[in-house]
Design an enzyme around this catalytic site. Structure first.
Site, PDB file in Angstrom:
ATOM      1  N   LYS A  73     -63.852 -25.542 -38.622  1.00  0.00           N
ATOM      2  CA  LYS A  73     -63.771 -25.947 -37.333  1.00  0.00           C
ATOM      3  C   LYS A  73     -64.277 -27.099 -36.999  1.00  0.00           C
ATOM      4  O   LYS A  73     -65.210 -27.951 -37.465  1.00  0.00           O
ATOM      5  CB  LYS A  73     -64.814 -24.807 -36.360  1.00  0.00           C
ATOM      6  CG  LYS A  73     -65.060 -24.883 -34.939  1.00  0.00           C
ATOM      7  CD  LYS A  73     -64.141 -23.927 -34.306  1.00  0.00           C
ATOM      8  CE  LYS A  73     -63.756 -24.112 -32.852  1.00  0.00           C
ATOM      9  NZ  LYS A  73     -62.800 -25.195 -32.433  1.00  0.00           N
ATOM     10  N   LYS A  97     -73.330 -28.600 -38.045  1.00  0.00           N
ATOM     11  CA  LYS A  97     -73.519 -28.197 -36.561  1.00  0.00           C
ATOM     12  C   LYS A  97     -73.279 -26.819 -36.580  1.00  0.00           C
ATOM     13  O   LYS A  97     -74.036 -25.887 -35.829  1.00  0.00           O
ATOM     14  CB  LYS A  97     -72.444 -29.131 -36.020  1.00  0.00           C
ATOM     15  CG  LYS A  97     -72.801 -29.242 -34.632  1.00  0.00           C
ATOM     16  CD  LYS A  97     -71.871 -29.921 -33.661  1.00  0.00           C
ATOM     17  CE  LYS A  97     -71.751 -31.357 -34.067  1.00  0.00           C
ATOM     18  NZ  LYS A  97     -70.759 -32.125 -33.362  1.00  0.00           N
ATOM     19  N   LYS A 109     -62.461 -31.452 -39.152  1.00  0.00           N
ATOM     20  CA  LYS A 109     -62.083 -32.598 -38.359  1.00  0.00           C
ATOM     21  C   LYS A 109     -60.796 -33.112 -38.598  1.00  0.00           C
ATOM     22  O   LYS A 109     -60.361 -32.947 -39.993  1.00  0.00           O
ATOM     23  CB  LYS A 109     -63.285 -33.438 -38.375  1.00  0.00           C
ATOM     24  CG  LYS A 109     -63.528 -34.451 -37.219  1.00  0.00           C
ATOM     25  CD  LYS A 109     -64.318 -33.529 -36.190  1.00  0.00           C
ATOM     26  CE  LYS A 109     -64.284 -34.492 -34.920  1.00  0.00           C
ATOM     27  NZ  LYS A 109     -65.589 -33.660 -34.059  1.00  0.00           N
ATOM     28  N   THR A 193     -70.295 -29.417 -23.998  1.00  0.00           N
ATOM     29  CA  THR A 193     -70.914 -30.366 -24.611  1.00  0.00           C
ATOM     30  C   THR A 193     -72.124 -31.295 -23.930  1.00  0.00           C
ATOM     31  O   THR A 193     -73.298 -31.355 -24.397  1.00  0.00           O
ATOM     32  CB  THR A 193     -70.114 -31.640 -25.421  1.00  0.00           C
ATOM     33  OG1 THR A 193     -69.079 -30.911 -26.191  1.00  0.00           O
ATOM     34  CG2 THR A 193     -70.688 -32.487 -26.303  1.00  0.00           C
ATOM     35  N   ASN A 224     -65.949 -37.087 -21.358  1.00  0.00           N
ATOM     36  CA  ASN A 224     -66.234 -35.846 -21.275  1.00  0.00           C
ATOM     37  C   ASN A 224     -67.793 -35.526 -21.421  1.00  0.00           C
ATOM     38  O   ASN A 224     -68.342 -34.895 -20.584  1.00  0.00           O
ATOM     39  CB  ASN A 224     -65.381 -34.881 -22.354  1.00  0.00           C
ATOM     40  CG  ASN A 224     -65.623 -33.533 -22.495  1.00  0.00           C
ATOM     41  OD1 ASN A 224     -66.788 -33.308 -22.429  1.00  0.00           O
ATOM     42  ND2 ASN A 224     -64.630 -32.624 -22.201  1.00  0.00           N
ATOM     43  N   SER A 352     -66.765 -23.250 -27.888  1.00  0.00           N
ATOM     44  CA  SER A 352     -65.677 -23.194 -28.662  1.00  0.00           C
ATOM     45  C   SER A 352     -65.405 -21.849 -29.396  1.00  0.00           C
ATOM     46  O   SER A 352     -64.472 -21.108 -29.698  1.00  0.00           O
ATOM     47  CB  SER A 352     -65.347 -24.451 -29.577  1.00  0.00           C
ATOM     48  OG  SER A 352     -64.703 -25.598 -29.044  1.00  0.00           O
TER      49      SER A 352
HETATM   50  P1  NAD Z   1     -63.971 -39.148 -24.239  1.00  0.00           P
HETATM   51  O1  NAD Z   1     -62.710 -39.847 -24.723  1.00  0.00           O
HETATM   52  O2  NAD Z   1     -63.996 -38.040 -23.122  1.00  0.00           O
HETATM   53  O3  NAD Z   1     -65.039 -40.181 -23.560  1.00  0.00           O
HETATM   54  C1  NAD Z   1     -65.463 -41.518 -24.476  1.00  0.00           C
HETATM   55  C2  NAD Z   1     -66.055 -42.434 -23.723  1.00  0.00           C
HETATM   56  O4  NAD Z   1     -66.606 -43.450 -24.631  1.00  0.00           O
HETATM   57  C3  NAD Z   1     -65.257 -42.911 -22.590  1.00  0.00           C
HETATM   58  O5  NAD Z   1     -65.875 -43.170 -21.390  1.00  0.00           O
HETATM   59  C4  NAD Z   1     -64.935 -44.390 -23.431  1.00  0.00           C
HETATM   60  O6  NAD Z   1     -64.534 -45.316 -22.369  1.00  0.00           O
HETATM   61  C5  NAD Z   1     -66.207 -44.840 -23.989  1.00  0.00           C
HETATM   62  N1  NAD Z   1     -66.259 -45.648 -25.090  1.00  0.00           N
HETATM   63  C6  NAD Z   1     -65.218 -45.796 -25.950  1.00  0.00           C
HETATM   64  N2  NAD Z   1     -65.541 -46.932 -26.712  1.00  0.00           N
HETATM   65  C7  NAD Z   1     -66.862 -47.485 -26.360  1.00  0.00           C
HETATM   66  C8  NAD Z   1     -67.485 -48.404 -26.624  1.00  0.00           C
HETATM   67  N3  NAD Z   1     -67.334 -49.224 -27.692  1.00  0.00           N
HETATM   68  N4  NAD Z   1     -68.924 -48.788 -26.105  1.00  0.00           N
HETATM   69  C9  NAD Z   1     -69.195 -47.759 -24.685  1.00  0.00           C
HETATM   70  N5  NAD Z   1     -68.345 -46.882 -24.509  1.00  0.00           N
HETATM   71  C10 NAD Z   1     -67.147 -46.537 -25.219  1.00  0.00           C
HETATM   72  O7  NAD Z   1     -64.647 -38.406 -25.650  1.00  0.00           O
HETATM   73  P2  NAD Z   1     -66.059 -37.374 -25.513  1.00  0.00           P
HETATM   74  O8  NAD Z   1     -65.377 -36.003 -25.784  1.00  0.00           O
HETATM   75  O9  NAD Z   1     -67.038 -37.479 -24.496  1.00  0.00           O
HETATM   76  O10 NAD Z   1     -66.767 -37.861 -26.750  1.00  0.00           O
HETATM   77  C11 NAD Z   1     -67.668 -38.656 -27.190  1.00  0.00           C
HETATM   78  C12 NAD Z   1     -68.628 -38.741 -28.299  1.00  0.00           C
HETATM   79  O11 NAD Z   1     -69.073 -37.262 -28.236  1.00  0.00           O
HETATM   80  C13 NAD Z   1     -67.877 -38.613 -29.581  1.00  0.00           C
HETATM   81  O12 NAD Z   1     -68.910 -39.148 -30.439  1.00  0.00           O
HETATM   82  C14 NAD Z   1     -67.341 -37.318 -29.874  1.00  0.00           C
HETATM   83  O13 NAD Z   1     -67.550 -37.031 -31.409  1.00  0.00           O
HETATM   84  C15 NAD Z   1     -68.669 -36.500 -29.319  1.00  0.00           C
HETATM   85  N6  NAD Z   1     -68.704 -35.326 -29.130  1.00  0.00           N
HETATM   86  C16 NAD Z   1     -67.701 -34.610 -28.104  1.00  0.00           C
HETATM   87  C17 NAD Z   1     -67.474 -33.314 -28.003  1.00  0.00           C
HETATM   88  C18 NAD Z   1     -66.592 -32.692 -27.000  1.00  0.00           C
HETATM   89  O14 NAD Z   1     -66.606 -31.455 -26.975  1.00  0.00           O
HETATM   90  N7  NAD Z   1     -65.833 -33.556 -26.252  1.00  0.00           N
HETATM   91  C19 NAD Z   1     -68.219 -32.458 -28.868  1.00  0.00           C
HETATM   92  C20 NAD Z   1     -69.102 -32.772 -29.798  1.00  0.00           C
HETATM   93  C21 NAD Z   1     -69.272 -34.288 -29.967  1.00  0.00           C
END
Ligand code: NAD
Length: 433
Positions: A73, A97, A109, A193, A224, A352
């Site tokens: 997953k 996780k 992934k 998240t 997100n 999820s």
């Molecule tokens: P997303 O695409 O919704 O948001 C990413 C954000 O980070 C955006 O606002 C973008 O502008 C910003 N960003 C990108 N590069 C950057 C930088 N260099 N400096 C500062 N900001 C920057 O992605 P997300 O889903 O929110 O994921 C963010 C993190 O959370 C990732 O590491 C992802 O693996 C982790 N994550 C997400 C989920 C999920 O369910 N969405 C679950 C677990 C972990």
């Protein structure tokens, strides 16, 4: 390692983390031998007819790390910096996780090297459909269940589910999670998240005798995960003093009006330029005066160079891999309460899991049910990790890895995957190396 970052390669980092956990648990060498790399990786070339009529191929990967506990997953990332080591590392983190949260899943992934900001909707749809076609032999509700990650969203999940369903000639909603609610998505998944991250921040505050009201919070990454965490913390009275995205950040010592920042970002595409707030760089945000720091963007943000200047008492890793091992050591020596990624952002995969269960049963839960069950599971995991951390006088991260690796190792042993102890000798002592 304390002098600096030996490596910023996430794959090397997660392998070292898993090895340390195996050694701390005194597990047989065969456990690390099986966990040190993904069991399967597929690389695909995705042909796309671009809007200008040209044909371009994009490279995608799907990594399945370990499926001892169940189908693998994990999310699919669309980003220009996607690479094989990143995908492999992210799949290993997913094994940890899922195990930590007690889910019946292993870790997987995926990623596609592309820049969604430069692609039209038609081009994105072709990449999404082409990716899932390319990996269709190894994914499926009982094999490997993808989800959204950086720069992928419910619409992209819907295209992938539809393409896979066409290939199977039947609806396969349980193929993928993070879908739109209209297509079998779970209520609460979009916020899970960030919401789960806030559950663990509150749990950490309880341990430290801190109150959310008035606590100063800085959030790096307003996507997100970061947006939801900021909004929920704002709602429970915390002062969100800075937020940022890839274009830069904004700060206000009195606290930002988060719903207004969300509206500003929806209008302009960035938090930058939010009226009444001062600009702040992503680097300065990490070391600013605050009580809680939420890295919610990408890997390797807290390193040996800046960890010493971090002022927060709690670092809550909504992002995957934002803290390097050298930075972790520095933060630990400063007494910072770490809430590692594998715990802090596990709300997403937990819901999820609920989505997958709802799809398999075709029976859907209310948002309250989803949120309550997720909160219970996050709190249970937090308490288990905290108890282990106290017992072993270690970091929350090390304790989380120990807890998770033990569960995977038990599953592998029961399945008969581990080396059998030579006759007359007890298994259980890892080689000291
Ligand atoms: P997303 O695409 O919704 O948001 C990413 C954000 O980070 C955006 O606002 C973008 O502008 C910003 N960003 C990108 N590069 C950057 C930088 N260099 N400096 C500062 N900001 C920057 O992605 P997300 O889903 O929110 O994921 C963010 C993190 O959370 C990732 O590491 C992802 O693996 C982790 N994550 C997400 C989920 C999920 O369910 N969405 C679950 C677990 C972990």
């Amino acid at each position: 390692m304390a002098g600096g970052d030996a490596t910023l390669n996430p794959y090397a980092i997660v392998r070292a983390q898993v090895k340390q956990a195996c050694e701390a648990l005194r597990l047989d060498d065969s456990v690390y031998e099986l966990l040190k790399q993904p069991v399967r990786i597929l690389e695909v070339a995705i042909p796309v007819t671009m809007d200008d009529g040209s044909l371009r191929t994009f490279t995608g990967y799907r990594s399945q790390h370990n499926d001892a506990l169940g189908p693998t997953k994990g999310g699919i990332r669309f980003h220009p910096d996607v690479n094989l080591d990143e995908v492999r590392a992210l799949s290993m983190w997913m094994t940890i996780k899922c195990s930590l949260l007690g889910l019946p899943f292993g870790g997987g992934k995926g990623g596609v090297i592309c820049n969604p900001k430069e692609l039209s909707e038609a081009e994105l749809e072709q990449i999404s459909r082409g990716f899932i076609r390319g990996v269709s032999a190894i994914v499926g509700p009982e094999k490997d269940v993808p989800a959204p990650d950086v720069y992928t969203n419910p619409q992209i999940m819907a295209w992938m589910m539809d393409e896979y369903s066409r290939m199977q000639r039947s609806n396969a909603f349980a193929l993928i999670t993070g879908k739109p609610v209209e297509l079998g998505g779970s209520l609460g998944r979009g916020e899970a998240t960030g919401r789960g991250c806030v559950v663990t921040i509150q749990a950490a505050m309880n341990k430290l005798g801190m109150k959310p009201a008035g606590a100063r919070v800085a959030v790096q990454g307003f996507g997100n995960a970061g947006t939801v965490a900021a909004r929920l913390l704002h709602e429970i009275g915390a002062r969100v003093v800075a937020v940022s995205d890839s274009r830069g950040g904004v700060t206000s010592p009195a606290g930002l009006d988060i719903p207004a920042v969300i509206a500003h970002k929806a209008r302009t595409g960035s938090v930058v330029g939010f009226p009444g707030a001062a600009p702040i760089s992503n680097a300065d945000l990490l070391t600013m005066e605050c009580d809680v720091l939420v890295p919610a963007a990408l890997e390797n943000q807290l390193t040996a160079e800046n960890a010493g200047q971090v002022q927060a008492r709690i670092v809550a890793e909504a992002a995957n891999g934002p803290t390097t091992p050298a930075a972790q050591e520095i933060l630990f020596s400063k007494g910072v309460f770490d809430r590692p990624d594998v715990l802090a952002n596990a709300g997403g995969v937990t819901v999820s899991y609920f989505e997958w269960v709802q799809n398999l049963y075709n029976f859907y839960w209310t948002e309250d049910e989803v949120n309550q069950r997720m909160q219970q599971m996050m709190e249970r995991a937090f308490e288990a990790v905290h108890a282990l951390k106290e017992r072993h006088h270690t970091t929350m991260r090390q304790a989380a890895y120990m807890f998770a690796v033990k569960r995977v190792a038990d599953a592998m042993r029961l399945r008969g995957w581990l080396r059998r102890a030579p006759a007359g000798r007890q298994p259980g002592r890892a080689a000291a190396n």
